[in-house]
Design an enzyme around this catalytic site. Structure first.
Site, PDB file in Angstrom:
ATOM      1  N   CYS A   2     -11.305  -8.363  -7.886  1.00  0.00           N
ATOM      2  CA  CYS A   2     -11.018  -9.184  -6.710  1.00  0.00           C
ATOM      3  C   CYS A   2     -10.546 -10.557  -7.165  1.00  0.00           C
ATOM      4  O   CYS A   2     -10.694 -10.923  -8.323  1.00  0.00           O
ATOM      5  CB  CYS A   2     -12.280  -9.338  -5.871  1.00  0.00           C
ATOM      6  SG  CYS A   2     -13.006  -7.768  -5.385  1.00  0.00           S
ATOM      7  N   ARG A  27      -4.799  -9.030  -8.311  1.00  0.00           N
ATOM      8  CA  ARG A  27      -6.128  -8.588  -8.742  1.00  0.00           C
ATOM      9  C   ARG A  27      -6.764  -7.619  -7.753  1.00  0.00           C
ATOM     10  O   ARG A  27      -7.661  -6.864  -8.107  1.00  0.00           O
ATOM     11  CB  ARG A  27      -7.051  -9.792  -8.925  1.00  0.00           C
ATOM     12  CG  ARG A  27      -6.539 -10.842  -9.897  1.00  0.00           C
ATOM     13  CD  ARG A  27      -7.488 -12.023  -9.932  1.00  0.00           C
ATOM     14  NE  ARG A  27      -8.776 -11.590 -10.396  1.00  0.00           N
ATOM     15  CZ  ARG A  27      -9.117 -11.521 -11.696  1.00  0.00           C
ATOM     16  NH1 ARG A  27      -8.253 -11.889 -12.607  1.00  0.00           N
ATOM     17  NH2 ARG A  27     -10.296 -11.079 -12.068  1.00  0.00           N
ATOM     18  N   TRP A  76     -10.582  -5.865  -3.929  1.00  0.00           N
ATOM     19  CA  TRP A  76     -10.316  -4.507  -4.405  1.00  0.00           C
ATOM     20  C   TRP A  76     -11.635  -3.772  -4.188  1.00  0.00           C
ATOM     21  O   TRP A  76     -12.608  -4.000  -4.886  1.00  0.00           O
ATOM     22  CB  TRP A  76      -9.952  -4.504  -5.897  1.00  0.00           C
ATOM     23  CG  TRP A  76      -9.462  -3.179  -6.375  1.00  0.00           C
ATOM     24  CD1 TRP A  76      -8.183  -2.709  -6.363  1.00  0.00           C
ATOM     25  CD2 TRP A  76     -10.250  -2.121  -6.968  1.00  0.00           C
ATOM     26  NE1 TRP A  76      -8.136  -1.441  -6.891  1.00  0.00           N
ATOM     27  CE2 TRP A  76      -9.387  -1.047  -7.266  1.00  0.00           C
ATOM     28  CE3 TRP A  76     -11.604  -1.969  -7.265  1.00  0.00           C
ATOM     29  CZ2 TRP A  76      -9.821   0.151  -7.842  1.00  0.00           C
ATOM     30  CZ3 TRP A  76     -12.047  -0.779  -7.838  1.00  0.00           C
ATOM     31  CH2 TRP A  76     -11.161   0.259  -8.121  1.00  0.00           C
ATOM     32  N   ASN A 102     -16.892 -11.077  -6.859  1.00  0.00           N
ATOM     33  CA  ASN A 102     -16.043 -10.148  -7.619  1.00  0.00           C
ATOM     34  C   ASN A 102     -16.959  -9.433  -8.610  1.00  0.00           C
ATOM     35  O   ASN A 102     -17.573 -10.084  -9.462  1.00  0.00           O
ATOM     36  CB  ASN A 102     -14.955 -10.932  -8.370  1.00  0.00           C
ATOM     37  CG  ASN A 102     -14.170 -10.031  -9.322  1.00  0.00           C
ATOM     38  OD1 ASN A 102     -14.120  -8.816  -9.139  1.00  0.00           O
ATOM     39  ND2 ASN A 102     -13.607 -10.637 -10.359  1.00  0.00           N
ATOM     40  N   GLY A 103     -17.088  -8.128  -8.492  1.00  0.00           N
ATOM     41  CA  GLY A 103     -17.985  -7.392  -9.392  1.00  0.00           C
ATOM     42  C   GLY A 103     -18.751  -6.333  -8.621  1.00  0.00           C
ATOM     43  O   GLY A 103     -18.393  -5.995  -7.494  1.00  0.00           O
ATOM     44  N   GLU A 485       2.759   6.762 -22.000  1.00  0.00           N
ATOM     45  CA  GLU A 485       2.965   5.490 -21.301  1.00  0.00           C
ATOM     46  C   GLU A 485       4.043   5.620 -20.219  1.00  0.00           C
ATOM     47  O   GLU A 485       3.904   5.099 -19.117  1.00  0.00           O
ATOM     48  CB  GLU A 485       3.327   4.381 -22.296  1.00  0.00           C
ATOM     49  CG  GLU A 485       3.624   3.021 -21.715  1.00  0.00           C
ATOM     50  CD  GLU A 485       2.512   2.396 -20.888  1.00  0.00           C
ATOM     51  OE1 GLU A 485       2.792   1.422 -20.171  1.00  0.00           O
ATOM     52  OE2 GLU A 485       1.387   2.935 -20.896  1.00  0.00           O
ATOM     53  N   LYS A 489       3.424   4.888 -16.246  1.00  0.00           N
ATOM     54  CA  LYS A 489       4.225   3.947 -15.462  1.00  0.00           C
ATOM     55  C   LYS A 489       4.702   4.612 -14.167  1.00  0.00           C
ATOM     56  O   LYS A 489       4.618   4.051 -13.083  1.00  0.00           O
ATOM     57  CB  LYS A 489       5.436   3.430 -16.265  1.00  0.00           C
ATOM     58  CG  LYS A 489       5.048   2.484 -17.395  1.00  0.00           C
ATOM     59  CD  LYS A 489       4.617   1.109 -16.956  1.00  0.00           C
ATOM     60  CE  LYS A 489       3.136   1.029 -16.701  1.00  0.00           C
ATOM     61  NZ  LYS A 489       2.250   0.744 -17.800  1.00  0.00           N
ATOM     62  N   GLU A 492       1.767   5.257 -11.738  1.00  0.00           N
ATOM     63  CA  GLU A 492       1.190   4.031 -11.162  1.00  0.00           C
ATOM     64  C   GLU A 492       1.984   3.490  -9.977  1.00  0.00           C
ATOM     65  O   GLU A 492       1.415   3.041  -8.996  1.00  0.00           O
ATOM     66  CB  GLU A 492       1.155   2.921 -12.217  1.00  0.00           C
ATOM     67  CG  GLU A 492       0.058   3.034 -13.241  1.00  0.00           C
ATOM     68  CD  GLU A 492       0.034   1.774 -14.097  1.00  0.00           C
ATOM     69  OE1 GLU A 492      -0.782   0.887 -13.787  1.00  0.00           O
ATOM     70  OE2 GLU A 492       0.831   1.670 -15.025  1.00  0.00           O
ATOM     71  N   HIS A 508       1.796  25.441 -25.373  1.00  0.00           N
ATOM     72  CA  HIS A 508       0.408  25.928 -25.275  1.00  0.00           C
ATOM     73  C   HIS A 508      -0.140  25.797 -23.862  1.00  0.00           C
ATOM     74  O   HIS A 508      -1.339  25.812 -23.642  1.00  0.00           O
ATOM     75  CB  HIS A 508      -0.484  25.171 -26.270  1.00  0.00           C
ATOM     76  CG  HIS A 508      -0.031  25.312 -27.690  1.00  0.00           C
ATOM     77  ND1 HIS A 508      -0.138  26.482 -28.406  1.00  0.00           N
ATOM     78  CD2 HIS A 508       0.587  24.431 -28.512  1.00  0.00           C
ATOM     79  CE1 HIS A 508       0.376  26.302 -29.625  1.00  0.00           C
ATOM     80  NE2 HIS A 508       0.815  25.078 -29.713  1.00  0.00           N
ATOM     81  N   LYS A 607      -4.832  -5.411 -11.244  1.00  0.00           N
ATOM     82  CA  LYS A 607      -4.306  -5.800 -12.553  1.00  0.00           C
ATOM     83  C   LYS A 607      -5.380  -5.880 -13.616  1.00  0.00           C
ATOM     84  O   LYS A 607      -5.170  -5.501 -14.777  1.00  0.00           O
ATOM     85  CB  LYS A 607      -3.608  -7.148 -12.425  1.00  0.00           C
ATOM     86  CG  LYS A 607      -2.973  -7.647 -13.701  1.00  0.00           C
ATOM     87  CD  LYS A 607      -1.827  -6.761 -14.098  1.00  0.00           C
ATOM     88  CE  LYS A 607      -1.221  -7.097 -15.430  1.00  0.00           C
ATOM     89  NZ  LYS A 607      -0.256  -6.115 -15.872  1.00  0.00           N
TER      90      LYS A 607
HETATM   91  C1  AGP Z   1      -1.286  -0.436 -16.908  1.00  0.00           C
HETATM   92  O1  AGP Z   1      -0.068  -0.540 -16.293  1.00  0.00           O
HETATM   93  C2  AGP Z   1      -2.438  -0.634 -16.005  1.00  0.00           C
HETATM   94  N1  AGP Z   1      -2.375  -1.835 -15.306  1.00  0.00           N
HETATM   95  C3  AGP Z   1      -3.783  -0.391 -16.659  1.00  0.00           C
HETATM   96  O2  AGP Z   1      -3.800   0.900 -17.198  1.00  0.00           O
HETATM   97  C4  AGP Z   1      -4.157  -1.380 -17.769  1.00  0.00           C
HETATM   98  O3  AGP Z   1      -3.392  -1.153 -18.899  1.00  0.00           O
HETATM   99  C5  AGP Z   1      -5.641  -1.204 -18.117  1.00  0.00           C
HETATM  100  O4  AGP Z   1      -6.396  -1.485 -16.974  1.00  0.00           O
HETATM  101  C6  AGP Z   1      -6.061  -2.110 -19.275  1.00  0.00           C
HETATM  102  O5  AGP Z   1      -5.923  -3.436 -18.922  1.00  0.00           O
HETATM  103  P1  AGP Z   1      -6.023  -4.577 -20.041  1.00  0.00           P
HETATM  104  O6  AGP Z   1      -4.904  -4.386 -21.013  1.00  0.00           O
HETATM  105  O7  AGP Z   1      -5.912  -5.848 -19.267  1.00  0.00           O
HETATM  106  O8  AGP Z   1      -7.360  -4.434 -20.697  1.00  0.00           O
END
Ligand code: AGP
Length: 612
Positions: A2, A27, A76, A102-103, A485, A489, A492, A508, A607
């Site tokens: 958050c 966030r 969030w 936040n938490g 990766e 992307k 996401e 496999h 994020k």
């Molecule tokens: C990647 O696009 C995501 N936002 C997510 O997987 C991110 O890489 C992961 O949460 C790790 O975040 P960090 O690198 O800030 O630790």
């Protein structure tokens, strides 16, 4: 997770708080709220939806009260669905205490049961409302907000970054942290509290970072800090190395596209003053004091989450193949709970863009508790991982606002390449060999620019596949993590299901998925295993899969084998992922735009994942 903003001073706090929340929205963005102190009372406005919706309900802040003391939150959701009731701020039973959080309060259920027995009535399903009621109940007894927060938090298990206000006393707010980031912004006759610097940079460059277990009393003219056990602490006020322009979109449609196009300069910044091409070597100030431990390390463990974990997988190839150091890569969320066999001879790298990811932070503390040397590869300056590690390297990618990580990934890989070259040279690699690698690393920004210059072609290909519901990504060796990766992307930001797989593993199982409707992205540079990947491409062709190949400029053979070919310049094998990922970032971006999703704030994501 958050975003939190607090303000106390001489200005109308509503526009200050709303602007701060807008900057923190990456966030968490499922609901938002604000509370201000006016006329001896606390006034709250909160609702499901974006900060813009909240601002709209406040008529941009003009329809709400004018006040010089307030706080705001963008959420969030962890406990309780995103709706008007569960949005923050939350009040206590008397309505005279307000809290933003936040938490996660892990023992909220037992506290809730206790308070229910004492006659408390809860409006929603959040852990935070329970904490507000607990603080209110203690406040009734002790009459001091600071003391009430301190005593209440001593009953709490879990993580928090909180700000608390009381209607009884507009002279101060109380903030506290354990696990979730929180900083204090220092101004002239005004002070701020925020989850990160982007919310205050417009107003001040002077901040103090709260550490875990600290509580602060903040007034317009100053602040004091202590531990939860009421022992006073000293804070260093640091100067932020951040420009407002860095957190603006700069004319791009989305932060993600801006950040993709920033990579030639961010990769250059990652190596600036560190790569010594003539000496074929690297100097990293943040690792000098641990070089002995690095060189005598029995093994290296790299641990991280998400995209950063993918960077770790590529780093494994670099460290083992170039520096000949045994390397293991672990999901931080698994590593922290499996009682890993780690000891003083081990070096553990924690890779994290935000430097606040809860699982990675816990992995750091776990490894540290076992005597290992823990080193951070981090982007956010002053973040918790950076402050708690024995040493490390900042990747200097600048603020990354788009939730889907792009420039941080290539800068993480660049820094791991620098670390690898530094260790390889220290372990006996010749100056000549070092110069070859150093020159290759130095050439990467230009090669990335070449790929970006071809973005329109990727955009054309993306439109072909905007209607797809599944994708398969294949790669071998250090390009397997690139496939992972690329798939991440796309998932996401477009919500299309996608899987990354080692190309040879396809037969496999996943090969069963392939037919004329399945797009298959294959990373196939002309390296030592090129021929092997061509065989895998033939296996896909035999099942009529639609092949998009990421191939080198001078590869004529691939033209006849793939429906679409996206060209990338050649480079040294293990540095290839830094180039090969760029077309996949662009592909996912243009597909998501064609799908009409919210590219910068994709659903259900945040994020920085500061909860478990
Ligand atoms: C990647 O696009 C995501 N936002 C997510 O997987 C991110 O890489 C992961 O949460 C790790 O975040 P960090 O690198 O800030 O630790």
């Amino acid at each position: 997770m958050c975003g939190i903003v607090g303000y106390i001073g001489h200005r109308n706090c509503v526009p200050v708080i709303l602007e701060g929340l807008r900057r923190l929205e990456y966030r968490g963005y499922d609901s938002a709220g604000i509370a201000v102190h006016s006329g001896g009372a606390i006034h709250v406005q909160k609702r499901a939806g974006k900060v813009a919706d909240l601002a709209g309900s406040l008529d941009g802040g003009n329809g709400f009260l004018t006040a010089t003391f307030g706080m705001g939150h963008t959420r969030w959701a962890t406990h309780g669905e995103p709706n008007d009731v569960n949005a923050h701020p939350h009040g206590d039973a008397s309505g005279r205490i307000a809290l933003i959080h936040n938490g996660i309060i892990e023992n909220y259920s037992s506290i809730r049961t206790k308070l229910l027995r004492e006659g408390h009535v809860f409006r929603g399903g959040t852990d935070t409302e329970v904490l507000a009621h607990l603080i209110g109940a203690v406040y009734e007894k002790v009459g001091s907000l600071h003391e009430a927060v301190r005593l209440a938090l001593s009953e709490v298990d879990g993580t928090y970054g909180i700000v608390v206000m009381s209607a009884d006393d507009p002279s101060h707010m109380v903030a506290a942290r354990r696990g979730s980031p929180l900083l204090i912004g220092v101004g002239q006759g005004e002070h701020f509290v925020a989850s990160d610097a982007s919310a205050v940079i417009e107003h001040t460059r002077h901040v103090a970072y709260l550490s875990d277990g600290e509580i602060a009393v903040i007034t317009a003219d100053g602040f004091r800090t202590s531990t939860i056990d009421d022992v006073g602490t000293e804070k260093v006020v640091e100067e932020l190395n951040l420009e407002l322009a860095q957190i603006e979109r700069g004319g791009y449609d989305h932060f993600m596209l801006k950040e993709i196009h920033e990579q030639p300069s961010t990769i250059r910044d990652a190596m600036r003053g560190r790569l010594l091409v003539d000496e074929g070597n690297v100097k990293l100030g943040g690792l000098q004091h641990v070089m002995g431990r690095l060189l005598s390390a029995r093994r290296v463990i790299v641990t991280a989450c998400g995209t950063s974990w993918h960077a770790g997988l590529v780093a494994e190839y670099m460290l083992e193949q170039i520096a000949r150091i045994p390397t293991e890569v672990e999901y931080a969320s698994e590593f922290r709970y499996r009682n890993p066999l780690v000891n003083i001879d081990d070096v553990v790298f924690l890779i994290s863009q935000s430097g606040e990811t809860a699982d990675t932070l816990a992995a750091l503390r776990e490894a540290k508790s076992k005597g290992a040397t823990v080193l951070g590869v981090v982007n956010v300056v002053g973040s918790t991982i950076a402050r708690e590690a024995h040493g490390g390297v900042y990747i200097h990618a600048g603020p990354e606002i788009g939730v889907a990580s792009t420039k941080a990934f290539t800068s993480q890989l660049t820094v791991m390449a620098l670390i690898t070259l530094m260790l390889a040279r220290a372990r006996g690699m010749s100056r000549e060999d070092g110069q070859i690698l150093a020159r290759e690393i130095a050439s990467l920004p230009e090669k990335v620019q070449q790929i970006l210059d071809g973005a329109d072609e990727v955009k054309r290909i993306a439109h072909e596949f905007a209607g797809a519901r599944n994708f398969l990504y294949l790669g071998r060796g250090s390009n397997f993590p690139v496939a992972l990766e690329g798939a991440l992307k796309l998932k996401e930001i477009s919500y299309i299901h996608a899987e990354g797989y080692p190309a040879a593993e396809m037969k496999h199982g996943p090969i069963a998925l392939i037919d004329e409707r399945m797009p298959v992205v294959v990373v196939v540079p002309k390296d030592a295993i090129y021929e092997k990947v061509l065989s895998n491409i033939q296996e896909v062709r035999a099942r009529k899969g639609r092949i998009i190949a990421i191939a080198n400029e001078d590869d004529d053979e691939i033209t006849g084998l793939a429906e679409f070919v996206i060209r990338v310049p050649r480079t040294y094998g293990f540095f290839g992922p830094i180039l090969n990922i760029i077309p996949l970032q662009l592909l996912s971006y243009y597909i998501a735009v064609a799908c009409g999703t919210n590219v910068d704030q994709p659903r259900n994501l945040a994020k920085s994942v500061t909860v478990e």
